[in-house]
Design an enzyme around this catalytic site. Structure first.
Site, PDB file in Angstrom:
ATOM      1  CG  HIS A 198     -15.194 -50.743 -47.121  1.00  0.00           C
ATOM      2  ND1 HIS A 198     -16.385 -50.991 -47.766  1.00  0.00           N
ATOM      3  CD2 HIS A 198     -14.241 -51.410 -47.815  1.00  0.00           C
ATOM      4  CE1 HIS A 198     -16.153 -51.792 -48.804  1.00  0.00           C
ATOM      5  NE2 HIS A 198     -14.860 -52.059 -48.862  1.00  0.00           N
ATOM      6  CB  CYS A 236     -14.497 -49.934 -51.893  1.00  0.00           C
ATOM      7  SG  CYS A 236     -14.895 -51.575 -52.542  1.00  0.00           S
ATOM      8  CG  HIS A 263     -10.705 -51.883 -50.906  1.00  0.00           C
ATOM      9  ND1 HIS A 263     -11.666 -52.379 -50.050  1.00  0.00           N
ATOM     10  CD2 HIS A 263      -9.566 -51.811 -50.182  1.00  0.00           C
ATOM     11  CE1 HIS A 263     -11.129 -52.584 -48.850  1.00  0.00           C
ATOM     12  NE2 HIS A 263      -9.859 -52.236 -48.906  1.00  0.00           N
ATOM     13  CG  ASP A 308     -12.165 -55.418 -53.017  1.00  0.00           C
ATOM     14  OD1 ASP A 308     -11.951 -56.304 -52.187  1.00  0.00           O
ATOM     15  OD2 ASP A 308     -13.075 -54.597 -52.888  1.00  0.00           O
ATOM     16  CG  HIS A 309     -14.452 -58.930 -53.743  1.00  0.00           C
ATOM     17  ND1 HIS A 309     -15.769 -58.600 -53.674  1.00  0.00           N
ATOM     18  CD2 HIS A 309     -13.928 -58.643 -52.527  1.00  0.00           C
ATOM     19  CE1 HIS A 309     -16.048 -58.128 -52.473  1.00  0.00           C
ATOM     20  NE2 HIS A 309     -14.941 -58.140 -51.758  1.00  0.00           N
ATOM     21  CE1 TYR A 322     -10.351 -59.897 -50.029  1.00  0.00           C
ATOM     22  CE2 TYR A 322     -12.606 -60.634 -49.693  1.00  0.00           C
ATOM     23  CZ  TYR A 322     -11.673 -59.622 -49.758  1.00  0.00           C
ATOM     24  OH  TYR A 322     -12.056 -58.321 -49.558  1.00  0.00           O
TER      25      TYR A 322
HETATM   26  C1  DNO Z   1     -15.118 -57.178 -48.649  1.00  0.00           C
HETATM   27  C2  DNO Z   1     -14.484 -56.152 -47.853  1.00  0.00           C
HETATM   28  C3  DNO Z   1     -15.328 -55.711 -46.678  1.00  0.00           C
HETATM   29  C4  DNO Z   1     -14.514 -54.781 -45.835  1.00  0.00           C
HETATM   30  C5  DNO Z   1     -15.226 -54.208 -44.678  1.00  0.00           C
HETATM   31  C6  DNO Z   1     -14.410 -53.099 -44.078  1.00  0.00           C
HETATM   32  O1  DNO Z   1     -14.476 -57.858 -49.349  1.00  0.00           O
HETATM   33  O2  DNO Z   1     -14.140 -55.073 -48.646  1.00  0.00           O
HETATM   34  O3  DNO Z   1     -15.687 -56.815 -45.923  1.00  0.00           O
HETATM   35  O4  DNO Z   1     -13.416 -55.449 -45.332  1.00  0.00           O
HETATM   36  O5  DNO Z   1     -16.462 -53.734 -45.021  1.00  0.00           O
HETATM   37  O6  DNO Z   1     -14.805 -52.904 -42.783  1.00  0.00           O
END
Ligand code: DNO
Length: 345
Positions: A198, A236, A263, A308-309, A322
């Site tokens: 990531h 991401c 992501h 993602d978020h 989340y």
């Molecule tokens: C946040 C996530 C990160 C991710 C880590 C992967 O929302 O994308 O916390 O899980 O960095 O190791």
């Protein structure tokens, strides 16, 4: 593409039932949460997640994360034994049918924000980042807003850790990463698992700590350390997109065959090193979602994707980034985007 959704285990208010009701949802992204980073996960705990997913018609084939202990990133005398534990986790997860493991190599802090409930004009709230505010806070006084924070650190432990990192510059961190990859990737190959690092969030060094998974040049350098498919990326868009110099569309095209996990989220730049999280569609922010998906599909991408978020909308309260509603909206947007781009290919 395989649509997935993060699930934080039994304590997650976003239940597997809710996740399974999101149209075209396939996989859950989860982890064994009740053990310390560095320990070997029990086969029972792994199996339990798999069974719970299957009971809801979902597949458990993506892990986020198997955390990399600080001792490995520091490359100290404890690193060897901990890398062996990491390899054992890969073997066990492979045996249980996991195909992709997401992890990061960020020293001390995972993702950082200055504000967790930034009010937006429509009444939603979202995570925001302002470098000036972040740098004015003292990590030793727990003043930072840290949604990804490992809260088990004591003040003393944190001071020692920051001190240990004062000797680690970027080049040393690269060396420690290389040592990790050369041991771990062959095990991933044997276990049929794609490792997906990531990017650092935000993608630049902070509090004097080195960060290296940040831009095109460094992603290329990373992929060449062990040049096999199983040594790959989590792309991401929100993390890499925080730096406007990162051309995400061309990076997505260039690295498509080594991106195993996507992501997708959008952010709006509000100043230099300043951004806030917004709804997923392209029109909501500065990330070209359509361009990225198009470049990936053209490059043959067939990996896992998760929204993602999300923002907090419709009065929802929950784990920062989340909640259910906005991520579910994101998921259906992503499904539509891929359907169109794949059919028009
Ligand atoms: C946040 C996530 C990160 C991710 C880590 C992967 O929302 O994308 O916390 O899980 O960095 O190791």
């Amino acid at each position: 593409m395989k649509l997935s959704f993060r699930w934080y285990g039994e304590s997650d208010p976003v239940t597997l039932e809710k996740i399974s009701q999101i149209p075209t949802m396939r996989s859950i992204v989860s982890a064994v949460y009740d053990v310390k980073p560095g320990s070997v996960w029990s086969e029972e705990s792994i199996q339990k997640i798999k069974t719970q997913a299957e009971e809801h018609g979902l597949v458990f084939d993506v892990v986020e994360s198997v955390p990399v202990p600080e001792d490995i990133k520091l490359g100290n005398e404890k690193a060897d034994a901990l890398i062996e534990n990491y390899c054992e986790n890969i073997r066990r997860l492979g045996k249980a049918g996991v195909k992709c493991i997401c992890y990061n190599f960020m020293p001390v802090f995972d993702w950082l924000r200055s504000e967790l409930e930034h009010q937006q004009p429509d009444g939603a709230n979202a995570l925001a980042y302002d470098e000036e505010t972040v740098l004015s806070m003292n990590p030793l006084k727990s003043e930072l807003s840290l949604p990804g924070w490992d809260s088990s650190y004591t003040k003393e432990g944190l001071r020692e850790l920051l001190n240990a990192y004062s000797k680690i510059d970027e080049e040393q961190l690269w060396k420690n990463l290389e040592k990790f990859l050369t041991r771990v990737i062959p095990v991933a190959v044997e276990s049929g698992i794609n490792m997906a690092i990531h990017p650092d969030d935000p993608p630049w060094g902070i509090f004097g700590l080195p960060r290296i998974i940040t831009n095109r040049e460094n992603l290329k350098r990373f992929l060449n350390i062990v040049p096999v498919k199983n040594n790959g990326l989590t792309f991401c868009t929100g993390s890499l997109g925080a730096n406007p110099a990162n051309d995400l569309v061309s990076m997505a095209g260039e690295f498509a065959d080594r991106i195993h996990f996507l992501h997708l989220r959008n952010i709006k730049h509000t100043g230099p090193r300043r951004f806030e999280e917004v709804g997923h569609p392209t029109a909501c922010g500065n990330v070209d979602m359509f361009g990225i998906v198009k470049a990936l599909v053209a490059g043959g991408f067939d990996g896992y994707v998760r929204p993602d978020h999300g923002r907090m909308i419709w009065g929802e309260k929950g784990r920062y980034g989340y909640g259910l509603y906005d991520r579910a909206l994101g998921a259906t947007y992503i499904a539509g985007l891929f359907e169109a781009v794949e059919k028009l290919k």
